[in-house]
Design a protein around this motif. Structure first.
Motif, PDB file in Angstrom:
ATOM      1  N   ALA A 128       0.840  -1.205   0.000  1.00  0.00           N
ATOM      2  CA  ALA A 128       0.000   0.000   0.000  1.00  0.00           C
ATOM      3  C   ALA A 128       0.873   1.251   0.000  1.00  0.00           C
TER       4      ALA A 128
ATOM      5  N   ASP B 189       2.451   1.668  -3.386  1.00  0.00           N
ATOM      6  CA  ASP B 189       1.460   2.156  -4.359  1.00  0.00           C
ATOM      7  C   ASP B 189       1.257   3.668  -4.215  1.00  0.00           C
ATOM      8  N   ARG B 190       1.373   4.141  -2.989  1.00  0.00           N
ATOM      9  CA  ARG B 190       1.213   5.594  -2.763  1.00  0.00           C
ATOM     10  C   ARG B 190       2.465   6.369  -3.147  1.00  0.00           C
TER      11      ARG B 190
END
Ligand code: SF4
Length: 894
Positions: free
Chosen positions: A729, A732-733
């Motif tokens: 996560a 992905d950011r």
């Protein structure tokens, strides 16, 4: 860039960095402006005059005008639009109408559409012809507007200088600088010209024609290149379920819009007719197609039987630096918790294991010390045993540009590798003498006071012993060992010693030796002497990792003596941490290294072996021994893309997904975690190694947990405190996060050791290791020294790059030989020659030239049929068991 300044664009305030151009300021304000000679990767040219704006009442070309505080810029008045329109109309007037066709995706066609210029403004005709000689680049001369972007990208980004503009006036057109067809030019197919060309005059052929990284494409999937350790960010454009183009990401943290022939173009292997698409099982002498369930059941039964008959240590696995982190993590977990052995290793054993051991011993952690962005800022680069221009092309290009901008460049390599042509000093040590060379440099640094006394006093240990050792390595003695002239050695030491911010970069020419770990440590000594590590007075020592995930495979614990996150198997506390997370016991006995696995195979103690994604019969040294090991091992599983040399010896072959076809992460050469994403589905029944390991575990009644790659990385982060802040996560950011990264909310660590070193006493350790000769030296029977390495067009065993257009760029393994040796041995350029060592023989095409020194020969190992690794010996680094690929005594016969 300096501080932020405020500029007004069409009445709207925008804040931009001081030093940027008005074009950047206008773009920051969201205003679209044509700029046909401009590319953000290049210095502005200001030649096409299509970006005219009014700044503080003056008419200026925005691309070459600096933004100043308080500038008031107008872009949208009628007269400006008309001026820009006229400038573009002049440019297109000589082009054929197809240049502006509605379907044309080029930047120029887009600009014309935005300015209301239709195809009727294109008053030219076709007639200058095209050049279709190259597999990846076509030139349509009739579309060339002579903006020169391609020429400047080739020079100022790639550093190849392959292109030029020829002709005059309206007849000016781009051409290869060598004259003749493009395929015969110096072009290294990086695709930079394709991506920069605003008209499509230079384009990639095939379904990706017209797609460039400068123009956003629908359906692009951001991923990380699966070839070398640079870790270029790539946008994979997918059309009809297949790869239409792979474009370098302009915002890629390492590549910044650049790539090389492998990442950019070498994806034809995916649909090669001999791609494995179904599991195979041996029946007699044949490997026959079977269903996955059958193959998995058979593997599970045979592994269980081997464990039952001879214990868990009769089973071993070779994981892969090509596979994702998550696959490596799951594979080692399978071996440790389901089979019950630490017999798991990965192919970093064969390349950078000495880096891990050497850097840990010197500084405490196994990664390079600095980010590549920092290395690029060094005022002196010491590049040792590496050929990044060919093996890590994007980093090679960045290093070359640093040198062209003025950084001092010292290259230490036996061959005249690409960077050596631009070096201030090129040291050509005899293969196997790196330790003596480093000690000679250290001797000069100490003798001439070019050391950081305070750093040595406060942050380093071992100086008295080290000083005593290198006192015995005066330049004259080092010259006699290495063959490097004393004057060159002293010049290099002074350049490195007097630099304000030096950096060391090195490659397999340091590690793949009998004393490779000593070589790494001797090189680290130089950075320590200069206080150039963990401080602002330099950018440390940085290994160029060969494969895409060499760093990550080891970070994940695919090693026989280390757990995920580098806890030692021998440490009960580290085992207890893993056991708490896995809920299962972890075996306490360290496992076998890869060479030991093969020895166990030959001796009959290894009963089952699973090789994931490595063609060990082509790439491991002394391959006859490897083949014997596989033949002697009763059960061999190979996960592969193709029927490789190794797969031929397997009992079960599992068809694997490639990097374009799976999900996960890689860690690049400067410790950055980056996402790998599924762009296209694997063909037929091919599956990711992640799925394959899960399936076999399930067939053995085991549940490995972490059903998705994201779960596996999350579990790994729980095991490894230094990495606890890394997750899918977050990546992905944020795109890329360097380790160590202990907190989800804290940043990663691009530069290591600012406060203290990670050694038990917090100090950097000078290594007092004497020079010891290589395992093989030339003699009367074998008078030449063979060095092996890579060429720019291929990758390792060539299994992917030989299937596709790269084969047209480089079709065979060559033997480079100096003219003196060629004359002595009666070898002629372009003719076949047999190379013999004490271990085997290979047949290669001779290439006579001065890239090698007299007494040395060089060849690549991209074509298994040439049998290069039958030549290399089974000598291994005394610390890590990394093979001595870089020194083999050979002779030539016709
Ligand atoms: Fe891929 Fe390395 Fe080429 Fe980048 S430099 S595109 S990572 S092979």
């Amino acid at each position: 860039m300096g501080s932020v300044i405020r500029v007004e664009v069409d009445g709207v305030d925008v804040d931009v960095s001081e030093g940027v151009t008005l074009l950047s300021a206008v773009q920051s304000a969201g205003v679209e402006l044509p700029a046909l000679c401009s590319d953000e990767r290049l210095r502005p040219a200001g030649s096409c005059r299509t970006c005219l704006v009014r700044s503080d009442a003056r008419l200026v070309a925005a691309c070459v005008t600096p933004a100043t505080p308080g500038s008031r810029v107008l872009t949208a008045t009628d007269d400006l639009r008309e001026l820009r329109r006229e400038a573009v109309e002049v440019i297109v007037s000589a082009l054929p109408p197809r240049a502006l066709a509605a379907s044309n995706p080029s930047e120029l066609a887009h600009v014309c559409r935005s300015l209301g210029i239709g195809p009727d403004a294109a008053g030219g005709t076709d007639g200058r012809g095209s050049d279709d000689s190259h597999p990846y680049v076509t030139l349509d001369r009739d579309l060339c507007i002579a903006c020169g972007r391609c020429v400047r990208v080739c020079a100022d980004v790639q550093g190849t200088f392959a292109l030029t503009l020829i002709g005059r006036g309206a007849d000016t057109v781009v051409a290869p600088g060598t004259g003749g067809p493009w395929a015969d030019s110096d072009c290294v197919s990086c695709g930079g010209c394709v991506d920069s060309c605003p008209t499509g005059a230079i384009a990639a052929p095939g379904p990706g024609r017209g797609l460039t990284s400068g123009v956003p494409s629908d359906g692009a999937v951001r991923t990380t290149c699966g070839y070398c350790g640079v870790g270029c960010s790539l946008d994979v454009v997918v059309r009809d379920g297949d790869v239409a183009a792979v474009l370098p990401a302009r915002d890629g943290p390492v590549n910044r819009g650049h790539a090389c022939v492998k990442g950019r173009f070498a994806h034809g292997y995916r649909l090669s007719p001999d791609r494995l698409t179904q599991p195979l099982m041996r029946r007699g002498n044949l490997l026959e197609p079977v269903e996955w369930d059958t193959a998995v059941r058979h593997i599970a039964d045979r592994f269980s039987a081997a464990v039952h008959a001879a214990g868990p240590n009769a089973v071993a696995a070779i994981s892969s630096a090509r596979a994702t982190n998550e696959e490596n993590y799951l594979f080692q977990k399978f071996m440790r918790t389901v089979i019950g052995t630490n017999n798991i290793d990965n192919c970093s054993r064969l390349c950078h294991a000495p880096s891990a051991a050497g850097l840990v011993a010197s500084f405490g952690l196994s990664g390079g010390t600095d980010s590549f962005d920092d290395v690029e800022r060094a005022d002196c680069l010491l590049v040792v045993g590496a050929n990044p221009v060919e093996a890590h092309p994007v980093v090679g290009a960045r290093l070359l540009q640093s040198a062209l901008r003025g950084a001092k460049l010292i290259v230490a390599d036996p061959r005249a590798v690409g960077l050596a042509l631009h070096a201030d000093v090129h040291l050509r040590p005899r293969p196997g003498t790196n330790v003596a060379l480093c000690h000679g440099l250290a001797h000069v640094l100490l003798a001439e006071g070019l050391v950081d006394e305070r750093f040595l006093r406060d942050r380093a240990g071992g100086l008295p012993e080290f000083g005593a050792l290198v006192a015995d390595y005066p330049p004259e003695r080092v010259a006699s060992i290495t063959g490097v002239p004393t004057a060159d050695l002293i010049s290099a030491a002074r350049l490195y010693g007097r630099a304000l911010r030096p950096a060391i970069v090195y490659g397999l020419g340091v590690t793949e030796h009998l004393h490779g770990t000593d070589g790494v440590r001797s090189l680290a000594n130089l950075a320590i002497l200069r206080g150039a590590v963990g401080t602002d007075r330099g950018f440390g020592i940085n290994p160029l990792r060969g494969q895409n995930n060499v760093q990550g495979a080891s970070d994940m614990g695919a090693l026989p003596d280390l757990l995920p996150g580098y806890g030692k198997i021998a440490d009960p506390a580290a085992r207890a941490r893993a056991e708490a997370v896995w809920g299962l016991p972890v075996p306490a006995r360290p496992g076998l290294r890869i060479p030991e696995m093969f020895a166990a195979g030959r001796s009959g103690t290894l009963r089952a072996l699973w090789i994931m994604g490595e063609d060990v019969c082509a790439t491991d040294p002394d391959t006859e021994n490897v083949v014997q090991a596989l033949q002697a091992c009763p059960f061999v599983v190979v996960s592969e893309l193709f029927p490789s040399e190794t797969a031929r010896h397997a009992d079960v072959v599992l068809p694997a997904a490639s990097w374009l076809e799976k999900d996960g992460t890689f860690v690049n050469l400067d410790r950055r975690f980056q996402r790998v994403r599924t762009a296209v589905q694997p063909p037929g029944q091919a599956r990711s190694d992640f799925e394959a390991v899960h399936a076999v575990a399930a067939a053995m009644d085991a549940d490995l947990g972490c059903t998705a790659p994201a779960d596996a990385l999350a579990e790994w982060a729980r095991l490894a405190p230094l990495f606890a802040g890394i997750s899918h996560a977050r990546l992905d950011r944020e795109g890329a996060v360097p380790w160590p990264c202990p907190h989800p909310d804290g940043p990663g660590t691009a530069k290591l050791y600012r406060e203290r070193f990670a050694t038990p006493d917090g100090l950097a350790h000078l290594a007092s290791v004497p020079y010891l000769p290589p395992g093989e030296e030339p003699d009367a029977d074998y008078p030449l020294v063979l060095v092996t390495g890579r060429s720019w067009a291929h990758y390792n065993s060539g299994s992917m790059t030989r299937r596709g257009g790269n084969l047209g760029l480089d079709a065979v393994d060559h033997l480079d030989i100096h003219p003196d040796d060629a004359g002595r041995h009666g070898v002629h350029d372009g003719e076949p020659v047999t190379v013999e060592s004490r271990h085997g023989r290979a047949r290669l095409l001779a290439r006579v030239g001065r890239s090698v020194s007299p007494g040395q020969v060089f060849c690549t190992f991209h074509f298994p049929a040439s049998g290069v690794n039958r030549l290399t010996s089974d000598r291994i680094d005394t610390v890590t068991s990394c093979p001595e690929y870089k020194v083999t005594a050979v002779r030539l016969t016709m």
